[in-house]
Design a protein around this motif. Structure first.
Motif, PDB file in Angstrom:
ATOM      1  N   LYS A 105       0.765  -1.139  -0.056  1.00  0.00           N
ATOM      2  CA  LYS A 105      -0.141   0.159  -0.081  1.00  0.00           C
ATOM      3  C   LYS A 105       0.843   1.194   0.056  1.00  0.00           C
ATOM      4  CE  LYS A 105      -3.778  -2.232   2.320  1.00  0.00           C
ATOM      5  NZ  LYS A 105      -4.657  -2.151   3.695  1.00  0.00           N
ATOM      6  N   CYS A 106       2.039   1.058   0.705  1.00  0.00           N
ATOM      7  CA  CYS A 106       2.999   2.404   0.814  1.00  0.00           C
ATOM      8  C   CYS A 106       3.234   2.632  -0.676  1.00  0.00           C
ATOM      9  CB  CYS A 106       4.460   1.934   1.238  1.00  0.00           C
ATOM     10  SG  CYS A 106       3.690   1.802   3.063  1.00  0.00           S
ATOM     11  N   ASP A 108       1.427   2.992  -3.289  1.00  0.00           N
ATOM     12  CA  ASP A 108       0.443   3.896  -3.931  1.00  0.00           C
ATOM     13  C   ASP A 108       0.569   5.250  -3.669  1.00  0.00           C
ATOM     14  OD1 ASP A 108      -0.925   1.459  -4.810  1.00  0.00           O
ATOM     15  OD2 ASP A 108      -2.230   1.289  -2.851  1.00  0.00           O
ATOM     16  N   GLU A 111       4.052   8.479  -7.498  1.00  0.00           N
ATOM     17  CA  GLU A 111       3.502   8.172  -9.035  1.00  0.00           C
ATOM     18  C   GLU A 111       4.621   7.374  -9.693  1.00  0.00           C
ATOM     19  OE1 GLU A 111       3.343  12.356 -10.256  1.00  0.00           O
ATOM     20  OE2 GLU A 111       1.661  12.780  -8.712  1.00  0.00           O
ATOM     21  N   GLU A 112       4.355   7.027 -10.697  1.00  0.00           N
ATOM     22  CA  GLU A 112       4.951   6.187 -11.775  1.00  0.00           C
ATOM     23  C   GLU A 112       6.648   6.737 -11.706  1.00  0.00           C
ATOM     24  OE1 GLU A 112       5.673   2.729 -13.480  1.00  0.00           O
ATOM     25  OE2 GLU A 112       3.922   3.418 -12.591  1.00  0.00           O
TER      26      GLU A 112
END
Length: 156
Positions: A105-106, A108, A111-112
Motif C-alpha cells: 500500500k505504501c 500507492d 507516482e510512476e
C-alpha cells in the motif's frame, strides 16, 4: 660547470629527463587529488532528482497515512539520496501477510516517475516478539527498475 657537463653529459641529460618526469608525476597527483575532492559524493546518480524530489510535506503526509492503517503502531520515513527507508513498527498481533500488504500500500503514495527513480526499503518490526518462531523483523526492498518488492528469507 662546463667541465662537469662535458665529463658527465649523459648523466646530466638523464637527470634532467628524470626531474621532468618526476615533476609531471607530481603535477598529475596534485591534479587528481584536487579533482577527486570537488566531485559530489553520489557522483551523477542523483541527476534528475529535482524533477521528482520528495519534500518534507510529502514525507509527513505519507507517515500520517501509513500510521492510520490498521495494525501500524509507528512509522518513520528517511530519505538518503535515492533510497527511501520505511521503518514501520506493527502491533503485536500483526502477521507477515499484513506487513507485506502495508508495504504494498505504501507504493500507492508514489507516482510512476517516483517509483522509477527511487529505491524503496522496508524495515518492518513488532514492539514485542512473543515466540522464537516469529519472523520479525522482516526486510523488503524495491529497486527503481523492479516492479515488485523483494523480501528477506524469513518473510516467506
Amino acid at each position: 660547470m662546463k667541465r662537469f657537463y662535458k665529463e658527465n653529459r649523459v648523466f646530466v641529460i638523464l637527470m634532467g629527463i628524470a626531474l621532468v618526469c618526476i615533476a609531471i608525476i607530481f603535477g598529475m597527483m596534485v591534479w587528481y587529488i584536487i579533482n577527486s575532492n570537488t566531485k559530489d559524493v553520489y557522483g551523477n546518480r542523483l541527476d534528475g532528482i529535482e524533477d521528482v524530489e520528495i519534500d518534507d510535506k510529502m514525507k509527513t503526509d505519507m507517515e500520517s497515512s501509513i500510521s492510520e492503517m490498521e495494525g501500524v503502531q509507528d512509522v518513520t520515513i528517511n530519505l538518503h539520496g535515492k533510497i527511501v527507508y520505511f521503518d514501520i513498527d506493527l502491533v503485536n498481533e500483526a502477521t507477515v501477510d499484513e506487513a507485506k500488504n502495508i508495504s504494498i500500500k505504501c507504493l500507492d503514495f508514489f507516482e510512476e516517475e517516483y517509483l522509477n527513480f527511487y529505491d524503496l526499503q522496508f524495515i518492518i518490526t513488532k514492539s514485542k516478539v512473543e515466540d522464537s518462531e516469529d519472523v520479525f523483523p522482516i526486510l523488503g526492498y524495491k529497486k527503481a527498475s523492479a516492479t515488485t518488492i523483494t523480501w528477506s528469507n524469513n518473510a516467506k
